[in-house]
Design a protein around this motif. Structure first.
Motif, mmCIF file in Angstrom:
data_model
loop_
_atom_site.group_PDB
_atom_site.id
_atom_site.type_symbol
_atom_site.label_atom_id
_atom_site.label_comp_id
_atom_site.label_asym_id
_atom_site.label_seq_id
_atom_site.Cartn_x
_atom_site.Cartn_y
_atom_site.Cartn_z
ATOM 1 N N VAL A 114 0.859 -1.182 0.000
ATOM 2 C CA VAL A 114 0.000 0.000 0.000
ATOM 3 C C VAL A 114 0.899 1.237 0.000
ATOM 4 N N SER A 115 0.576 2.210 -0.866
ATOM 5 C CA SER A 115 1.352 3.453 -0.919
ATOM 6 C C SER A 115 0.715 4.497 -0.011
ATOM 7 N N TRP A 116 1.445 4.903 1.019
ATOM 8 C CA TRP A 116 1.009 5.977 1.922
ATOM 9 C C TRP A 116 1.610 7.272 1.393
ATOM 10 N N ILE A 117 0.735 8.160 0.909
ATOM 11 C CA ILE A 117 1.169 9.423 0.315
ATOM 12 C C ILE A 117 0.349 10.547 0.946
ATOM 13 N N PRO A 118 0.812 11.092 2.064
ATOM 14 C CA PRO A 118 0.062 12.166 2.706
ATOM 15 C C PRO A 118 -0.106 13.378 1.785
ATOM 16 N N SER A 119 -1.270 14.011 1.895
ATOM 17 C CA SER A 119 -1.592 15.207 1.119
ATOM 18 C C SER A 119 -2.010 16.318 2.082
ATOM 19 N N HIS A 120 -1.678 17.535 1.713
ATOM 20 C CA HIS A 120 -2.157 18.679 2.487
ATOM 21 C C HIS A 120 -2.697 19.722 1.515
ATOM 22 N N PRO A 121 -4.006 19.628 1.208
ATOM 23 C CA PRO A 121 -4.597 20.670 0.375
ATOM 24 C C PRO A 121 -4.730 21.944 1.210
ATOM 25 N N ILE A 122 -4.138 23.002 0.735
ATOM 26 C CA ILE A 122 -4.177 24.265 1.484
ATOM 27 C C ILE A 122 -5.397 25.033 0.989
ATOM 28 N N ALA A 123 -6.534 24.641 1.542
ATOM 29 C CA ALA A 123 -7.817 25.180 1.114
ATOM 30 C C ALA A 123 -8.790 25.053 2.270
ATOM 31 N N GLY A 124 -9.800 25.864 2.257
ATOM 32 C CA GLY A 124 -10.826 25.778 3.278
ATOM 33 C C GLY A 124 -11.648 27.048 3.333
ATOM 34 N N THR A 125 -12.657 27.018 4.171
ATOM 35 C CA THR A 125 -13.485 28.201 4.443
ATOM 36 C C THR A 125 -13.786 28.178 5.935
ATOM 37 N N GLU A 126 -14.515 29.143 6.398
ATOM 38 C CA GLU A 126 -14.892 29.174 7.815
ATOM 39 C C GLU A 126 -16.088 28.275 8.096
ATOM 40 N N GLU A 127 -16.672 27.700 7.057
ATOM 41 C CA GLU A 127 -17.833 26.825 7.190
ATOM 42 C C GLU A 127 -17.390 25.387 7.454
ATOM 43 N N SER A 128 -18.317 24.544 7.893
ATOM 44 C CA SER A 128 -17.992 23.136 8.120
ATOM 45 C C SER A 128 -19.201 22.274 7.766
#
Length: 181
Positions: A114-128
């Motif tokens: 299994v390939s473990w490839i962490p990602s960090h999308p630098i995106a978001g809003t104040e909503e959830s």
């Protein structure tokens, strides 16, 4: 790109990814697992995913790509639930903001194939929540990949293409460098 993608945690990021995957036809099937049955019902009602449930092991079974989109504090529990569902060739990634400690935890538990490839999308809003998600969240946003040393090059390239297809600009770096920055 994929036959089955599993998103564990359909909050803002997870539901936005599901919408972007569907909009760009990146998978034949999109499933999600959420602790809350209310969220599971909501993501089906909103037609964000094809199937959703709280049995993470069962939902993740047979997935080509599994994306952990839960709080960092839940990673150990999630990994322990899905470790026996990880088929040979699965790509396992996340969307968390810390990488080095998570990689140490995950690499101890997941199978070699299994390939473990962490990602960090630098995106978001104040909503959830799943209602707040939208397919364009990742458009022109950076996504940092911090592949483990065991990850296969072809899987790294495939995940990079995946993030680019949902609209992200991608950079690859060591987990230690990512966390320092």
């Amino acid at each position: 790109m994929f036959k089955k993608i599993c998103i564990i945690g359909c909050g803002l990021i997870g539901s936005s990814l599901a919408r972007a995957i569907k909009k760009n036809a990146l998978s034949d099937k999109i499933v999600s697992s959420n602790r809350s049955n209310e969220i599971n019902k909501k993501v089906i009602e909103l037609k964000i995913v094809d199937e959703s449930g709280s049995d993470t092991k069962k939902i993740a079974d047979g997935s080509d790509l599994i994306i952990i989109a839960t709080p960092l504090s839940s990673y150990e529990d999630v990994i322990l639930k899905i470790k026996n569902s990880l088929k040979s060739g699965t790509i396992l990634t996340d969307v968390g903001s810390v990488k080095e400690n998570v990689t140490n935890l995950v690499e101890k538990v997941i199978p070699e194939n299994v390939s473990w490839i962490p990602s960090h999308p630098i995106a978001g809003t104040e909503e959830s929540g799943p209602e707040a998600g939208f397919a364009e969240l990742f458009k022109n946003r950076w996504c940092i990949l911090t592949p483990s040393k065991k990850a296969k090059e072809k899987d790294i390239n495939l995940l990079q293409t995946f993030w680019e297809k949902v609209g992200s600009k991608v950079d690859i770096m060591e987990a230690e460098q990512h966390d320092y920055i």
